[in-house]
Motif scaffolding. Structure first.
Motif, mmCIF file in Angstrom:
data_model
loop_
_atom_site.group_PDB
_atom_site.id
_atom_site.type_symbol
_atom_site.label_atom_id
_atom_site.label_comp_id
_atom_site.label_asym_id
_atom_site.label_seq_id
_atom_site.Cartn_x
_atom_site.Cartn_y
_atom_site.Cartn_z
ATOM 1 N N GLU A 289 32.715 46.155 24.314
ATOM 2 C CA GLU A 289 33.156 44.856 24.852
ATOM 3 C C GLU A 289 33.519 44.956 26.329
ATOM 4 N N LEU A 290 34.052 46.097 26.713
ATOM 5 C CA LEU A 290 34.468 46.307 28.097
ATOM 6 C C LEU A 290 33.539 47.306 28.769
ATOM 7 N N ARG A 291 33.305 47.080 30.054
ATOM 8 C CA ARG A 291 32.538 48.034 30.853
ATOM 9 C C ARG A 291 33.270 48.257 32.171
ATOM 10 N N MET A 292 33.205 49.482 32.659
ATOM 11 C CA MET A 292 33.919 49.879 33.868
ATOM 12 C C MET A 292 32.931 50.305 34.945
ATOM 13 N N VAL A 293 33.080 49.738 36.132
ATOM 14 C CA VAL A 293 32.246 50.116 37.276
ATOM 15 C C VAL A 293 33.168 50.725 38.338
ATOM 16 N N PRO A 294 32.930 51.988 38.728
ATOM 17 C CA PRO A 294 33.830 52.649 39.675
ATOM 18 C C PRO A 294 33.780 52.025 41.064
ATOM 19 N N SER A 295 34.924 52.056 41.722
ATOM 20 C CA SER A 295 35.049 51.554 43.083
ATOM 21 C C SER A 295 36.172 52.344 43.751
ATOM 22 N N ALA A 296 36.646 51.881 44.882
ATOM 23 C CA ALA A 296 37.748 52.530 45.588
ATOM 24 C C ALA A 296 38.539 51.468 46.336
ATOM 25 N N ALA A 297 39.858 51.576 46.277
ATOM 26 C CA ALA A 297 40.723 50.600 46.936
ATOM 27 C C ALA A 297 41.965 51.301 47.456
ATOM 28 N N ASN A 298 42.372 50.962 48.658
ATOM 29 C CA ASN A 298 43.614 51.492 49.228
ATOM 30 C C ASN A 298 43.673 53.017 49.201
ATOM 31 N N GLY A 299 42.533 53.672 49.408
ATOM 32 C CA GLY A 299 42.502 55.124 49.384
ATOM 33 C C GLY A 299 42.711 55.705 48.007
ATOM 34 N N HIS A 331 49.951 55.444 37.470
ATOM 35 C CA HIS A 331 50.216 54.036 37.794
ATOM 36 C C HIS A 331 48.883 53.292 37.787
ATOM 37 N N VAL A 332 48.860 52.146 37.124
ATOM 38 C CA VAL A 332 47.678 51.284 37.130
ATOM 39 C C VAL A 332 48.104 49.898 37.583
ATOM 40 N N SER A 333 47.480 49.420 38.640
ATOM 41 C CA SER A 333 47.657 48.035 39.087
ATOM 42 C C SER A 333 46.393 47.292 38.696
ATOM 43 N N ALA A 334 46.513 46.467 37.665
ATOM 44 C CA ALA A 334 45.357 45.750 37.110
ATOM 45 C C ALA A 334 45.400 44.310 37.602
ATOM 46 N N PHE A 335 44.642 44.031 38.654
ATOM 47 C CA PHE A 335 44.650 42.710 39.283
ATOM 48 C C PHE A 335 43.667 41.785 38.560
ATOM 49 N N PHE A 336 44.171 40.671 38.068
ATOM 50 C CA PHE A 336 43.296 39.668 37.464
ATOM 51 C C PHE A 336 42.749 38.765 38.574
ATOM 52 N N TYR A 337 41.953 39.353 39.442
ATOM 53 C CA TYR A 337 41.388 38.664 40.603
ATOM 54 C C TYR A 337 39.870 38.779 40.564
ATOM 55 N N PRO A 338 39.187 38.141 39.629
ATOM 56 C CA PRO A 338 37.731 38.291 39.572
ATOM 57 C C PRO A 338 37.031 37.793 40.828
ATOM 58 N N GLU A 339 37.678 36.882 41.555
ATOM 59 C CA GLU A 339 37.047 36.370 42.774
ATOM 60 C C GLU A 339 36.983 37.417 43.874
ATOM 61 N N MET A 340 37.688 38.542 43.714
ATOM 62 C CA MET A 340 37.660 39.599 44.720
ATOM 63 C C MET A 340 36.556 40.618 44.464
ATOM 64 N N PHE A 341 35.881 40.534 43.327
ATOM 65 C CA PHE A 341 34.835 41.517 43.022
ATOM 66 C C PHE A 341 33.758 41.599 44.114
ATOM 67 N N PRO A 342 33.246 40.477 44.631
ATOM 68 C CA PRO A 342 32.228 40.578 45.690
ATOM 69 C C PRO A 342 32.720 41.335 46.921
ATOM 70 N N LEU A 343 34.010 41.201 47.265
ATOM 71 C CA LEU A 343 34.556 41.906 48.419
ATOM 72 C C LEU A 343 34.464 43.420 48.233
ATOM 73 N N PHE A 344 34.512 43.865 46.973
ATOM 74 C CA PHE A 344 34.432 45.283 46.656
ATOM 75 C C PHE A 344 32.977 45.719 46.391
ATOM 76 N N GLY A 345 32.030 44.820 46.603
ATOM 77 C CA GLY A 345 30.638 45.148 46.366
ATOM 78 C C GLY A 345 30.297 45.244 44.888
ATOM 79 N N LEU A 346 31.133 44.637 44.040
ATOM 80 C CA LEU A 346 30.911 44.676 42.599
ATOM 81 C C LEU A 346 30.091 43.456 42.172
ATOM 82 N N PRO A 347 29.149 43.631 41.254
ATOM 83 C CA PRO A 347 28.278 42.514 40.855
ATOM 84 C C PRO A 347 29.041 41.417 40.123
#
Length: 350
Positions: A289-299, A331-347
C-alpha cells in the motif's frame, strides 16, 4: 494520519530564478548597469536563500525574500559605494528584509516545540493548518560548493531541521546575531553596524542566544553522516519495512526514545512502541500500500511516502525527514505536505 490530510493545504506556486528586468525605454547605460549588477550579484543567490531560510524556516518565504532583496539591491545599486563587499551589502539588505518579515509573520515551530508529547497513539490526531509550521528544504536548493568539503559540512550542520527549529525559539535580533556570528562568521563590529547597536550588545545577545540554543540543540555529534554505509543499509531496511507493512521490523530500526512529529498535526510522540502503534492503528498499512522514494532534505536523509488509492495509483502522502544515529532512527519529521513533492523532484504519482 488517515486520509490525505495535507491535501487541504493551499497549493504553493514554484518560484523561479530572481531576475531583475528593466523597462524597454531605459537607456543603454542603465541596461549595462543592470547586466553588471546581475553578473556580480548572481553568485550569492543560493547562499542568500539559505540565510533567509534559516531566518524564516520556510523555503517559500525565503524565495520571496531573496526576490525582495535583489529588487531592493538593484534599486539602490547606483548608491553602492563599495565600503563593504557586495556580498556583505546583500546580506545586510536580506537580513533587514527578514527582520521585517518575522515581525509580520511570526515564527515557524515544529509540534515538539509547542507542548508535551501525546501518550495516546490510538486517539485520532487533528490537523492545525492555521499554524505557520516549519518547512523542510531540498538539499538541491541549498547545496553548497561541492569542491569545498568544509563548506558542505557547515551548510549541512546549519540547515538541519533541529537547528532551524531551535532558531525559531530565539527572538529575532538574537537569531540574527547568532546566524551572522556563528554561521557566517561576521565580526561583532559588523553585526553591530547592521543592527545599529554596540559591540557589547551584540556579544551579550550572542551569549544569550547560544545558551538558549543549547536547550534545543540538535544531536550534532551523534548523527551519522549521509555517506556512512551503515546508514544506507538502515535506510533501505526502513523503506522496506514501510512498504512491507512490517511493524515488528520498524521497532527494530527505531531508537527506544525516537521522536515522531507530523506537521500540520499538533500531536507528537516519543518512544518506539507509541510511534509504531500510531502507524499501525492510524495508518493501518497493508503490504504494497505504501511506497518510499528516497530524497534528501536539510542535510538529512528523506523519503517521499506514497499511498495507494482506490484506483491502484500511489500518490504523495507525506514527506519524511530522518535523523539517524549509530543506534537507529532517532527522529522522524513526517510532513503532510504533498504539494511540496515537486520541489523535491519527486513524481506526482507512481
Amino acid at each position: 494520519m488517515t486520509g490525505p490530510v495535507g491535501g487541504a493545504r493551499p497549493q504553493r506556486r514554484r518560484r523561479t530564478k530572481v531576475t531583475v528586468t528593466m523597462p524597454n525605454n531605459m537607456a543603454n547605460s542603465t541596461m549595462a548597469s543592470e547586466h553588471d549588477f546581475q553578473r556580480l550579484a548572481d553568485p550569492y543567490r543560493r547562499e542568500l536563500l539559505a540565510h533567509c531560510y534559516r531566518m524564516l524556516g520556510s523555503i517559500h518565504d525565503a524565495e520571496d525574500l531573496v526576490q525582495e532583496t535583489y529588487l531592493r539591491a538593484w534599486r539602490s545599486y547606483d548608491n553602492f559605494e563599495g565600503r563593504s563587499s557586495l556580498r556583505t551589502w546583500l546580506y545586510r539588505i536580506a537580513t533587514n528584509v527578514c527582520l521585517t518579515a518575522i515581525d509580520q509573520r511570526g515564527n515557524r515551530p515544529m509540534p515538539s516545540g509547542l507542548g508535551a508529547p501525546s501518550d495516546e497513539p490510538e486517539r485520532p490526531v487533528v490537523a492545525s493548518p492555521e499554524v505557520p509550521w516549519l518547512e523542510p528544504v531540498p538539499d538541491t536548493v541549498l547545496g553548497a560548493d561541492a569542491a569545498d568539503p568544509a563548506t558542505i559540512v557547515a551548510a549541512r550542520e546549519t540547515t538541519r531541521l533541529a537547528f532551524v527549529a531551535a532558531l525559531q525559539h530565539l527572538p529575532a535580533k538574537q537569531r540574527v546575531v547568532l546566524i551572522l556570528r556563528d554561521v557566517l562568521k561576521w565580526r561583532a563590529a559588523e553585526v553591530a553596524e547592521l543592527l545599529d547597536t554596540s559591540t557589547a550588545a551584540v556579544n551579550s545577545a550572542l551569549q544569550r542566544a547560544r545558551a538558549q540554543l543549547e536547550e534545543n540543540a540538535p544531536l550534532r555529534d551523534e548523527l551519522v553522516e549521509p555517506t556512512d554505509p551503515a546508514q544506507r543499509d538502515l535506510l533501505e531496511k526502513y523503506a522496506k519495512a514501510f512498504e512491507d507493512a512490517d511493524i515488528a521490523g520498524l521497532i527494530e530500526l527505531f531508537k527506544q526514545d525516537v521522536i515522531w512529529e507530523m506537521p500540520p498535526h499538533l500531536d507528537w510522540f516519543v518512544g518506539a512502541r507509541d510511534v509504531v502503534r500510531l502507524i499501525e492503528v492510524q495508518c493501518a498499512p497493508t503490504p504494497g500500500e505504501l511506497r518510499m522514494v528516497p530524497s534528501a532534505a536539510n542535510g538529512q536523509p528523506a523519503f517521499g511516502l506514497y499511498r495507494r488509492g482506490d484506483d491502484g495509483v500511489h500518490r504523495p502522502y507525506q514527506l519524511q525527514v530522518l535523523s539517524v544515529t549509530a543506534d537507529g532512527v532517532a527522529h522522524v519529521s513526517a510532513f503532510f505536505y504533498p504539494e511540496m513533492f515537486p520541489l523535491f523532484g519527486l513524481p506526482e504519482q507512481l
